[in-house]
Scaffold this motif. Structure first.
Motif, PDB file in Angstrom:
ATOM      1  N   PRO A  42       0.822  -1.217   0.000  1.00 58.57           N
ATOM      2  CA  PRO A  42       0.000   0.000   0.000  1.00 58.57           C
ATOM      3  C   PRO A  42       0.855   1.266   0.000  1.00 58.57           C
ATOM      4  O   PRO A  42       1.985   1.273   0.524  1.00 58.57           O
ATOM      5  N   ALA A  43       0.339   2.319  -0.560  1.00 57.47           N
ATOM      6  CA  ALA A  43       1.033   3.604  -0.566  1.00 57.47           C
ATOM      7  C   ALA A  43       1.308   4.055   0.859  1.00 57.47           C
ATOM      8  O   ALA A  43       0.474   3.895   1.751  1.00 57.47           O
ATOM      9  N   GLY A  44       2.492   4.613   1.074  1.00 62.92           N
ATOM     10  CA  GLY A  44       2.870   5.101   2.388  1.00 62.92           C
ATOM     11  C   GLY A  44       3.486   4.051   3.288  1.00 62.92           C
ATOM     12  O   GLY A  44       3.945   4.363   4.385  1.00 62.92           O
ATOM     13  N   THR A  45       3.474   2.797   2.840  1.00 65.29           N
ATOM     14  CA  THR A  45       4.052   1.691   3.606  1.00 65.29           C
ATOM     15  C   THR A  45       5.288   1.180   2.883  1.00 65.29           C
ATOM     16  O   THR A  45       5.297   1.089   1.657  1.00 65.29           O
ATOM     17  N   THR A  46       6.341   0.875   3.618  1.00 69.90           N
ATOM     18  CA  THR A  46       7.494   0.208   3.023  1.00 69.90           C
ATOM     19  C   THR A  46       7.506  -1.225   3.527  1.00 69.90           C
ATOM     20  O   THR A  46       7.160  -1.494   4.686  1.00 69.90           O
ATOM     21  N   ALA A  47       7.894  -2.140   2.664  1.00 71.45           N
ATOM     22  CA  ALA A  47       7.873  -3.558   3.024  1.00 71.45           C
ATOM     23  C   ALA A  47       9.068  -4.277   2.422  1.00 71.45           C
ATOM     24  O   ALA A  47       9.581  -3.910   1.369  1.00 71.45           O
ATOM     25  N   ALA A  48       9.493  -5.293   3.120  1.00 73.70           N
ATOM     26  CA  ALA A  48      10.555  -6.178   2.641  1.00 73.70           C
ATOM     27  C   ALA A  48      10.183  -7.591   3.041  1.00 73.70           C
ATOM     28  O   ALA A  48       9.583  -7.807   4.103  1.00 73.70           O
ATOM     29  N   TRP A  49      10.535  -8.533   2.181  1.00 68.57           N
ATOM     30  CA  TRP A  49      10.273  -9.925   2.550  1.00 68.57           C
ATOM     31  C   TRP A  49      11.251 -10.862   1.858  1.00 68.57           C
ATOM     32  O   TRP A  49      11.834 -10.554   0.823  1.00 68.57           O
ATOM     33  N   PRO A 271       2.869   4.465   7.873  1.00 70.37           N
ATOM     34  CA  PRO A 271       2.839   5.931   7.899  1.00 70.37           C
ATOM     35  C   PRO A 271       2.862   6.489   9.315  1.00 70.37           C
ATOM     36  O   PRO A 271       2.293   5.899  10.241  1.00 70.37           O
ATOM     37  N   VAL A 272       3.528   7.606   9.480  1.00 71.53           N
ATOM     38  CA  VAL A 272       3.557   8.284  10.777  1.00 71.53           C
ATOM     39  C   VAL A 272       2.127   8.609  11.199  1.00 71.53           C
ATOM     40  O   VAL A 272       1.325   9.118  10.409  1.00 71.53           O
TER      41      VAL A 272
END
Length: 295
Positions: A42-49, A271-272
């Motif tokens: 989703p926009a505003g979220t950073t993810a790694a897997w 997001p903050v």
């Protein structure tokens, strides 16, 4: 103990699917393959897997594998490895601390082992021994903040593989035994069933991490849980060196699938000002979609 083989991250990732390869189309090009799309972040979220398939002996899904996140409670696995590997026997009191630290993510237990083990030196020792290239201690200005250890999805998967393939049986069985019995509630009152526990059927062994949502859960998971404040969550880093400074993070990691076939790590920063419920929904959806794309 047999050596820990590389995670085979070089080159483009190919997700092998069941069935024979499709024939080329009439124009001479490859026919379109049918596959499940990887999760949408989703926009505003950073993810790694990273997902490692133990049957195939290789990584089958990856995104931002070496991106560093602050560890939150996932570092408790390293704290447990370091403690167990430096002792021939474990007193009953310490065995109980390990139990609540790993099953219920108890922060006071983690702080006890952290202080005894030399704080950031725990991370230095385990990173060197396990070959964790992205894992570093908290900033020098925050030596007591074990949750500010930096790590990556790649290193978390490598840590589980160390436990499975190289660690002594007493270390492997103690840590994974507790993670297979992860409780629904953390001792701080937060519900720790987000990600893998809510997204995937058992069996699984999990270690969760959360940070930046304050000390009081929006809905208390267990009225019997301790109400002691969690200082490292409430305080914010004031200097550099802490990944995603100021942003709440949620992480889910563990062994999943029949026979614990897959080793999975999903790390997220939100997001903050984002709410707990919205953040939990995002990581659980990502985890479910990721598992469907490889299983």
């Amino acid at each position: 103990m047999k050596p820990l083989t590389p995670l085979l991250l070089s080159g483009p990732l190919v997700l092998a699917l069941a069935g024979p390869p499709q024939a080329a189309d009439a124009a001479g090009g490859a026919a379109p393959s049918v596959h499940i799309q990887p999760p949408r972040v989703p926009a505003g979220t950073t993810a790694a897997w990273v997902v490692f398939d133990r049957h195939a002996g290789k990584i089958v899904a990856t995104k931002n594998a070496h991106r560093k996140y602050r560890s939150a409670s996932v570092v408790k696995i390293l704290i447990a490895i370091d403690y167990l590997e430096r002792r021939k026997s474990v007193p009953a009191a310490d065995a109980n601390l390990l139990k609540i630290m790993l099953r219920s993510s108890d922060d006071d237990a983690a702080s006890t082992f952290w202080d005894r083990g030399g704080k950031g030196q725990i991370v230095v020792r385990t990173a060197r021994k396990l070959g964790l290239s992205d894992t570093t201690p908290p900033p020098a200005s925050k030596p007591g903040f074990w949750g500010y250890t930096s790590l990556s999805a790649y290193d978390i998967v490598r840590t589980y593989r160390y436990l499975l393939d190289r660690a002594a049986p007493k270390v492997r069985d103690t840590i994974l035994g507790h993670l297979r019995r992860s409780t629904p509630c953390g001792t701080d009152g937060f519900d720790q069933t987000f990600g893998i526990p809510d997204a995937l059927p058992r069996p699984w062994a999990v270690k969760q991490g959360w940070s930046g949502f304050g000390t009081t859960p929006p809905v208390r998971c267990d009225a019997k849980a301790t109400s002691a404040p969690v200082s490292w969550v409430a305080q914010r880093a004031t200097g550099s060196g802490v990944p995603d400074y100021g942003r709440p993070v949620l992480h889910t990691s563990g062994l999943v699938g029949k026979g614990e076939r897959y080793v999975m790590a999903v790390l997220t920063a939100h997001p903050v000002g984002g709410t707990w419920s919205a953040s939990v929904k995002r990581i659980t959806t990502l985890t479910r979609d990721l598992y469907r794309s490889v299983s």
